[in-house]
Design a protein around this motif. Structure first.
Motif, PDB file in Angstrom:
ATOM      1  N   HIS A  71      15.917 -13.193  -0.794  1.00 46.74           N
ATOM      2  CA  HIS A  71      15.781 -12.285  -1.930  1.00 46.74           C
ATOM      3  C   HIS A  71      15.663 -13.046  -3.242  1.00 46.74           C
ATOM      4  N   TYR A 125      15.966 -12.152  -7.535  1.00 50.00           N
ATOM      5  CA  TYR A 125      16.477 -11.137  -8.456  1.00 50.00           C
ATOM      6  C   TYR A 125      15.913 -11.390  -9.855  1.00 50.00           C
ATOM      7  N   ARG A 175      17.293  -3.634   6.002  1.00 48.92           N
ATOM      8  CA  ARG A 175      16.948  -3.763   4.587  1.00 48.92           C
ATOM      9  C   ARG A 175      17.772  -2.824   3.717  1.00 48.92           C
ATOM     10  N   GLN A 234      12.119  -5.987  -2.100  1.00 48.64           N
ATOM     11  CA  GLN A 234      12.488  -7.251  -1.491  1.00 48.64           C
ATOM     12  C   GLN A 234      11.737  -7.421  -0.167  1.00 48.64           C
ATOM     13  N   ASN A 266      20.896 -12.157   2.167  1.00 52.60           N
ATOM     14  CA  ASN A 266      20.027 -12.152   0.984  1.00 52.60           C
ATOM     15  C   ASN A 266      19.327 -13.493   0.812  1.00 52.60           C
ATOM     16  N   ALA A 312      22.987  -6.740  -2.357  1.00 48.54           N
ATOM     17  CA  ALA A 312      22.467  -6.995  -3.702  1.00 48.54           C
ATOM     18  C   ALA A 312      23.371  -6.348  -4.749  1.00 48.54           C
TER      19      ALA A 312
END
Length: 430
Positions: free
Chosen positions: A285, A287, A186, A429, A282, A193
């Protein structure tokens, strides 16, 4: 076989073979055994300052004049792999993070020991093995400690967390500090990111590889840093970097942006070489930028339409993990939370390189394993990565030692030394 056990077995064997059958002789033999046992239990007198190499890896052991019987093993943080011209290859031994901290630990009665690692870079595997080897060597050349603690800092915290799960027979407790509590997968996903946000704002230079698979020999100082400095100093550049910071949930601190960008580029390149390929993902994820941050960015000149465009580009850029290389990163290391002895984390409240949310992630991992009674957190008001005072380090070690020896959970920590009550934010996340 460890020396203390060997001596005990040897005395017992000699007594069985040579002792007369009279009661007087038996009493004398028992007295001799008791004397040997007492000598083994008593810490040797110091001071000692021992240096050398184990399998080519430098180490240092320091024992104070009045040793309290507790050994604190030190696992240092990340060192540059020196894989570009002009980069120093630091293979020096360090007993506890520098002379000031070492003197404070010695004055408090602790023996300390630390080593370099067989390699530099993301050397978690080497750090685990070399630190274990030095702990065994300490017992052989100094004596068996009553208590052995492991304090690891930054990347060394990964060594401490992982060792706490697997080597409870060696370490009685661990103090991961400035701690990568979310685990390496992570943590490095966070660099993707940052790279994805940068690509959305500025475009990713092809010479650097790709945001998810950086060029294996990419050099931060000569190739990346000059570009970042130019963009930061350009009109509106600071505002764009603030978007990158906010969307990736990085607190404002002295490590932003350059220390973080080292691990986003050159540091990740070194890791990818170890793992045999790209290590980040990702795919799961999301955003976003909240209303308050949008208002702040608008004040800097970044419009809402720009923010939406950047976010759309990030959401459209999805990368799945490469199983083989991802497995290496999970091995070195992700955590199960199945710790066997007390773990006390020590962190500053403001750390841009390893944000406080790492501790929320670690506590959740330990809770899922049903071991929450074995983890506690200490926070200082320091600003920056591993920005602890020597006194704070001693206090943390003393609290962990008392927990190990008495079962008394640590806290509260003294505000007069800069400790604070703090609740970290959740991990941003999955």
């Amino acid at each position: 076989m460890r020396r203390a056990r060997f001596l005990g077995v040897l005395v017992l064997a000699l007594a069985m073979v040579t002792a007369p059958t009279s009661a007087v002789a038996t009493t004398a033999t028992m007295a001799t055994m008791a004397t040997v046992a007492a000598a083994q239990a008593a810490p040797p007198s110091g001071p000692l300052d021992l240096t050398g190499e184990l399998a080519g890896v430098a180490y240092e052991i320091r024992v104070p004049a009045q040793w309290n019987g507790t050994l604190v093993m030190y696992a240092h943080g990340y060192r540059d792999a020196a894989d570009h011209p002009g980069e120093p290859d630091d293979r020096t031994a360090d007993a506890f993070g520098g002379e000031a901290s070492e003197q404070a630990m010695l004055a408090a009665g602790y023996a300390i020991a630390g080593s370099a690692y067989a390699s530099n870079g993301w050397a978690v595997a080497d750090g685990i093995n070399d630190t274990r080897a030095l702990a065994d060597h300490f017992t052989a050349v100094v004596g068996r400690p009553h208590t052995t603690l492991l304090a690891g800092f930054s990347m060394g915290s990964v060594i401490a967390f992982e060792s706490a799960e697997h080597f409870g027979g060696i370490y009685d407790g661990a103090m991961p500090s400035c701690a990568v509590g979310a685990g390496a997968p992570r943590a490095f996903d966070g660099t993707l990111a940052i790279a994805s946000a940068y690509a959305a704002v500025f475009g990713w230079p092809a010479a650097w590889g790709t945001p998810s698979d950086v060029r294996d020999d990419l050099d931060f100082e000569s190739e990346v840093l000059p570009v970042l400095l130019g963009q930061l100093n350009a009109a509106g550049g600071l505002a764009k970097f603030e978007f990158i910071r906010l969307v990736t949930v990085v607190p404002r601190g002295p490590e932003w942006p350059f220390s973080i960008w080292y691990f986003t580029t050159e540091g990740r390149a070194e890791l990818e070489r170890r793992a045999g390929g790209p290590v980040v993902q990702n795919i799961d994820h999301q955003y976003a930028v909240g209303a308050a941050d949008r208002a702040y960015l608008a004040g800097l000149g970044v419009t809402g339409a720009q923010v939406d465009g950047y976010l759309a580009a990030m959401q459209a850029s999805r990368v799945a993990a490469v199983p083989a290389s991802r497995h290496y990163l999970e091995q070195y290391a992700d955590y199960s939370g199945k710790i066997k002895h007390p773990v006390l984390t020590l962190d500053t409240t403001v750390d841009a390189l390893v944000p406080a949310a790492h501790i929320s992630a670690y506590d959740a991992t330990v809770a899922a394993a049903g071991r929450s009674d074995l983890v506690a957190n200490a926070w200082t008001s320091g600003v920056g990565h591993c920005a602890f005072t020597p006194q704070q380090l001693v206090t943390g070690v003393q609290a962990l030692e008392q927990w190990v020896q008495t079962g008394q959970r640590p806290g509260p920590f003294p505000a007069s030394q800069g400790f604070v009550d703090f609740t970290p934010p959740p991990w941003p996340q999955p």
